[in-house]
Structures are given as C-alpha cells and as structure tokens.
Scaffold this motif. Structure first.
Motif, short mmCIF file in Angstrom:
data_model
loop_
_atom_site.label_atom_id
_atom_site.label_comp_id
_atom_site.label_asym_id
_atom_site.label_seq_id
_atom_site.Cartn_x
_atom_site.Cartn_y
_atom_site.Cartn_z
N ALA A 279 0.82 -1.20 0.00
CA ALA A 279 0.00 0.00 0.00
C ALA A 279 0.86 1.26 0.00
O ALA A 279 0.54 2.23 -0.66
N CYS A 280 1.96 1.24 0.76
CA CYS A 280 2.78 2.46 0.82
C CYS A 280 3.66 2.62 -0.41
O CYS A 280 4.14 3.71 -0.69
N ILE A 281 3.85 1.56 -1.18
CA ILE A 281 4.69 1.63 -2.38
C ILE A 281 3.91 2.17 -3.56
O ILE A 281 4.41 2.97 -4.34
N GLY A 282 2.66 1.75 -3.68
CA GLY A 282 1.83 2.18 -4.80
C GLY A 282 2.02 1.26 -6.00
O GLY A 282 3.01 0.54 -6.10
N GLN A 283 1.06 1.31 -6.90
CA GLN A 283 1.11 0.46 -8.09
C GLN A 283 2.32 0.83 -8.93
O GLN A 283 2.51 1.98 -9.33
N GLY A 284 3.17 -0.17 -9.20
CA GLY A 284 4.37 0.07 -9.99
C GLY A 284 5.37 0.98 -9.28
O GLY A 284 6.25 1.55 -9.93
N GLY A 285 5.24 1.13 -7.98
CA GLY A 285 6.17 1.97 -7.22
C GLY A 285 5.94 3.45 -7.38
O GLY A 285 6.82 4.27 -7.09
N GLN A 286 4.74 3.85 -7.82
CA GLN A 286 4.45 5.26 -8.11
C GLN A 286 4.61 6.16 -6.88
O GLN A 286 5.20 7.24 -6.98
N LYS A 287 4.07 5.71 -5.75
CA LYS A 287 4.15 6.57 -4.55
C LYS A 287 5.59 6.80 -4.12
O LYS A 287 5.98 7.92 -3.79
N ILE A 288 6.37 5.73 -4.13
CA ILE A 288 7.77 5.84 -3.72
C ILE A 288 8.55 6.71 -4.71
O ILE A 288 9.38 7.52 -4.31
N GLN A 289 8.28 6.56 -6.00
CA GLN A 289 8.98 7.37 -7.00
C GLN A 289 8.71 8.85 -6.79
O GLN A 289 9.61 9.68 -6.90
N ARG A 290 7.45 9.21 -6.46
CA ARG A 290 7.12 10.62 -6.20
C ARG A 290 7.87 11.15 -4.98
O ARG A 290 8.37 12.27 -4.99
N ILE A 291 7.95 10.32 -3.94
CA ILE A 291 8.65 10.74 -2.73
C ILE A 291 10.14 10.92 -3.03
O ILE A 291 10.75 11.90 -2.60
N CYS A 292 10.71 9.96 -3.78
CA CYS A 292 12.13 10.06 -4.15
C CYS A 292 12.42 11.33 -4.95
O CYS A 292 13.44 11.99 -4.73
N GLN A 293 11.52 11.67 -5.86
CA GLN A 293 11.71 12.88 -6.67
C GLN A 293 11.69 14.12 -5.78
O GLN A 293 12.49 15.03 -5.97
N GLN A 294 10.81 14.14 -4.79
CA GLN A 294 10.75 15.31 -3.90
C GLN A 294 11.95 15.38 -2.97
O GLN A 294 12.27 16.45 -2.45
N LEU A 295 12.63 14.26 -2.76
CA LEU A 295 13.83 14.23 -1.92
C LEU A 295 15.11 14.24 -2.76
O LEU A 295 16.13 13.70 -2.35
N ASN A 296 15.04 14.87 -3.92
CA ASN A 296 16.20 14.99 -4.82
C ASN A 296 16.81 13.63 -5.17
O ASN A 296 18.02 13.44 -5.07
N ARG A 297 15.95 12.70 -5.54
CA ARG A 297 16.35 11.36 -5.99
C ARG A 297 17.06 10.54 -4.90
O ARG A 297 17.85 9.66 -5.19
N GLU A 298 16.80 10.85 -3.66
CA GLU A 298 17.35 10.08 -2.54
C GLU A 298 16.76 8.67 -2.58
O GLU A 298 15.58 8.49 -2.85
N LYS A 299 17.58 7.65 -2.31
CA LYS A 299 17.09 6.28 -2.30
C LYS A 299 16.31 6.02 -1.03
O LYS A 299 16.65 6.52 0.04
N ILE A 300 15.27 5.22 -1.15
CA ILE A 300 14.43 4.88 -0.01
C ILE A 300 14.31 3.36 0.08
O ILE A 300 14.00 2.70 -0.92
N ASP A 301 14.59 2.84 1.25
CA ASP A 301 14.40 1.41 1.50
C ASP A 301 13.16 1.24 2.37
O ASP A 301 12.98 1.97 3.35
N ILE A 302 12.33 0.29 2.02
CA ILE A 302 11.13 0.01 2.81
C ILE A 302 11.28 -1.39 3.38
O ILE A 302 11.56 -2.34 2.64
N ILE A 303 11.13 -1.49 4.67
CA ILE A 303 11.26 -2.80 5.31
C ILE A 303 10.00 -3.10 6.10
O ILE A 303 9.29 -2.19 6.53
N GLN A 304 9.75 -4.38 6.29
CA GLN A 304 8.58 -4.81 7.04
C GLN A 304 8.91 -4.81 8.53
O GLN A 304 9.96 -5.31 8.93
N TYR A 305 8.01 -4.27 9.33
CA TYR A 305 8.21 -4.25 10.77
C TYR A 305 7.78 -5.59 11.37
O TYR A 305 6.82 -6.20 10.92
N HIS A 306 8.51 -6.04 12.38
CA HIS A 306 8.17 -7.25 13.13
C HIS A 306 8.31 -6.95 14.61
O HIS A 306 9.20 -6.21 15.02
N TYR A 307 7.43 -7.54 15.41
CA TYR A 307 7.53 -7.39 16.87
C TYR A 307 8.75 -8.11 17.41
O TYR A 307 9.35 -7.68 18.39
#
Length: 188
Positions: free
Chosen positions: A1-29
């Motif tokens: 859900a936070c990535i978006g279809q085809g990574g669209q949401k993450i790509q928009r965030i990366c563009q706003q952060l001057n192409r900074e790389k973003i890693d998304i990890i799953q949280y576990h207790y």
C-alpha cells in the motif's frame, strides 16, 4: 500500500527528496526478525537476542560484506532502524563459536505469538474502555450493553483459541527429537 502500483508513490517521494534512495522494510515485533529485515539484502539465517538487548545476526556464509555494506553503511542504518547494537557473524563462524541462535522460521513463529498478544492487549483496552463508558452512563443504554457482551464473547473465544494453539506448539516442541553433538577424537 505504501509503495503504490508500480512503485508510483515511492517514485514521487524520491523525486521530492532529490532522488534520494528509499528502502522500505517490514516491521516485526520480534527483535531478531526485525534486525534480519534491516540487514537486507543480506541473507540472514538466524539471530540471537542477548540480555542487554543487543542482537547477534547470523548471515549466510559469504554475505557478511553485503550485510555490512560499503564503508559500513548498511550496518549503521540497521543499528539506527533497530535501535540496538548489532553484531554480524557468518553462519560457519557462529556455529564454530557455539552460538545458539533462532532460525528465521523459529523467529516467525514467535513473531506471530507476539502479534497475537498485541492484538489481545488492544482488545483488552477496548473492553476496559467500553466498561468505563458503561459505568459512566448509568442510563444503561441497550446498544452499549449489547456491544459490551458481543465484544466480551469475541475476546473469550479468541483467548481460548490462543491457549489451545500455544498448547499444540508446546506439545510439538516436546515431540521433536533432541540431537546431541558428537565429537570424534582421532588419536595418531
């Protein structure tokens, strides 16, 4: 859900952060399982949580460099994400040092139990809130009373199912054969 279809949401965030790389990890207790997620793309085969809260992460032989990263970047990021000290060892070294650790599968089972416990805690909090509201409202509105009874019944069923499941897991662990390490000494 936070990535978006085809990574669209993450790509928009990366563009706003001057192409900074973003890693998304799953949280576990489970702390060991969360550390294994933090160390990806290295293949973590297990972990041991020490009394002081630090973690020994056991990686597949040959993956130590990947886990540490260039100039230690991956390891430093993992420490920040996990919020604890992380010692990374290759599997063969950990076994030769006699480090007993939980495998990923064992940690996943424990993580499921922790997740259920968190859900039960939230249900207890909701139940307590409903009870407080019921006591505050002395008019005994039937809707609140029905909600309270339904919620109470649901919680009791879930709690009983959890107890049965924990008993089954305990019985399975008792049935597993104990394997002892045998050392052979060769005299010349």
């Amino acid at each position: 859900a936070c990535i978006g279809q085809g990574g669209q949401k993450i790509q928009r965030i990366c563009q706003q952060l001057n192409r900074e790389k973003i890693d998304i990890i799953q949280y576990h207790y489970h702390k060991g399982l969360f550390v294994s997620e933090c160390l990806k793309p290295a293949e973590v085969v297990g972990a041991k949580i020490l009394e002081d809260g630090s973690v020994i992460a056991i990686v597949k032989d040959g993956d130590l460099k990947v886990a540490i990263g260039r100039r230690g970047v991956n390891a430093r990021l993992a420490v920040k994400l996990a919020g604890c000290k992380i010692d990374i060892k290759e599997e063969s070294l950990a076994l030769s040092e006699g480090i007993e650790f939980l495998t990923i599968e064992e940690m996943k089972k424990e993580d499921e139990i922790l997740l259920r416990q968190q859900r039960q805690l939230k249900e207890i909090e909701k139940l307590a809130q409903l009870q407080r509201e019921y006591e505050e409202n002395k008019q005994n509105q039937p809707v609140i009373e029905e909600e309270f009874d339904d919620f109470d019944d649901e919680f009791e069923e879930e709690f009983e199912e959890e107890q049965v499941e924990q008993e089954v897991v305990a019985q399975e662990e008792e049935r597993q054969p104990v394997v002892e390490e045998v050392k052979v000494v060769v005299e010349e």
